[in-house]
Design an enzyme around this catalytic site. Structure first.
Site: not given
Length: 304
Positions: A123-124, A127, A133
């Site tokens: 997930h990071e 980013h 998101h």
């Protein structure tokens, strides 16, 4: 999104002049200004690990997961490298977090303490490549309701901001690696989001610990990976149907619910196919008034 030879910028089937594109970017579309440079068809993202306590096993696994189906390559910096822009993996506090994408002249800091799961690492990294998101998408109100009046944990209310994003005709994905769960950020474990497709109410944010087809397609579209692969495969247009896309080996990556070498058969839509796949996690329980909880309550059973 780099301009073409004639100076225009192609987004989906719409060509913008450079001036129009810059105007669009100024309207909160910062993810597309946060793209790492690409050279010879490869998006090379240099990195260093400032804190040796960052899990290299999880990090390498997350690198591999993103690299396997995109043109992104994470490259460890040598001591002699003098990059101004790179990922710096650190541990500060207990929150998993990352800056968004590339910023010229600045370091992109990614905070990965030991409490971060393997999913959080992926997930990071999303980013760090420029992804926001899922629930920030401009079309999110067609898929979720962000509940007002919730008592948020400090700083969490901003996580649900509606952004003016370009979505490249990629559908909203409840199972995106970039989606939050339905009660995240609530001080009192109340719902912060309601899924308009009720099948995904307790599953959104939990239903995939893996990077989804639509996550990969978004990265490949943002970075023009697919366009480069099409040229290498000597294809004038993408032969993959129903949301599929051409991969580096010239085969089609097909979304759930499709079949055939070119994803030409639409057996069921993606959400129906995903809900069917996840039916293992749902059940109808009839009781005579007794209270029933799952073994992992309040998490969906088995989703960890």
């Amino acid at each position: 999104m780099p301009p073409r030879e004639d100076g225009s910028v192609l987004v989906g089937d719409i060509a913008y002049s450079t001036e129009e594109w810059e105007s669009l970017l100024a309207k909160n579309l910062d993810s597309l200004k946060k793209l790492w440079p690409k050279t010879n068809g490869v998006v090379n993202i240099p990195y260093k690990i400032s804190n040796p306590e960052v899990s290299t096993a999880k990090l390498k696994g997350a690198f591999s997961a993103w690299e396997s189906k995109t043109c992104v390559k994470f490259s460890k910096m040598a001591k002699s490298d003098k990059y101004m822009e790179y990922l710096d993996f650190v541990i500060t506090g207990t929150t998993c977090s990352s800056n968004i994408g590339y910023t010229k002249g600045k370091i992109t800091s990614v905070n990965l303490p030991s409490s971060c799961s393997f999913k959080a690492f992926k997930h990071e990294l999303g980013h760090s490549m420029g992804l926001r998101h899922e629930m920030n998408r401009s079309d999110r109100d067609k898929h979720i309701i962000v509940i007002s009046g919730v008592k948020y944990k400090p700083g969490f209310d901003s996580q649900f901001a509606l952004m003016n994003t370009i979505n490249f005709d990629i559908p909203y994905d409840y199972c995106s690696i970039m989606h939050y769960t339905d009660k995240v950020g609530s001080e009192n474990y109340e719902h912060t989001m309601l899924a308009l497709d009720a099948r995904f109410q307790t599953l959104m944010g939990w239903c995939s610990t893996n990077i989804t087809h639509w996550n990969y397609k978004l990265v490949n579209t943002m970075y023009n990976c697919t366009d480069d692969w099409l040229k290498a495969c000597k294809q004038e247009s993408d032969p993959c149907k129903n949301g599929g896309y051409t991969r580096k080996d010239c085969s089609c990556a097909c979304p759930l619910g499709t079949s055939g070498d070119k994803c030409e058969n639409l057996d069921m839509n993606y959400n129906d196919a995903m809900a069917k796949k996840l039916s293992y996690y749902t059940a109808i329980i009839k009781t005579s008034g007794a209270k029933v909880t799952s073994p992992d309550y309040p998490k969906p059973s088995g989703m960890g």
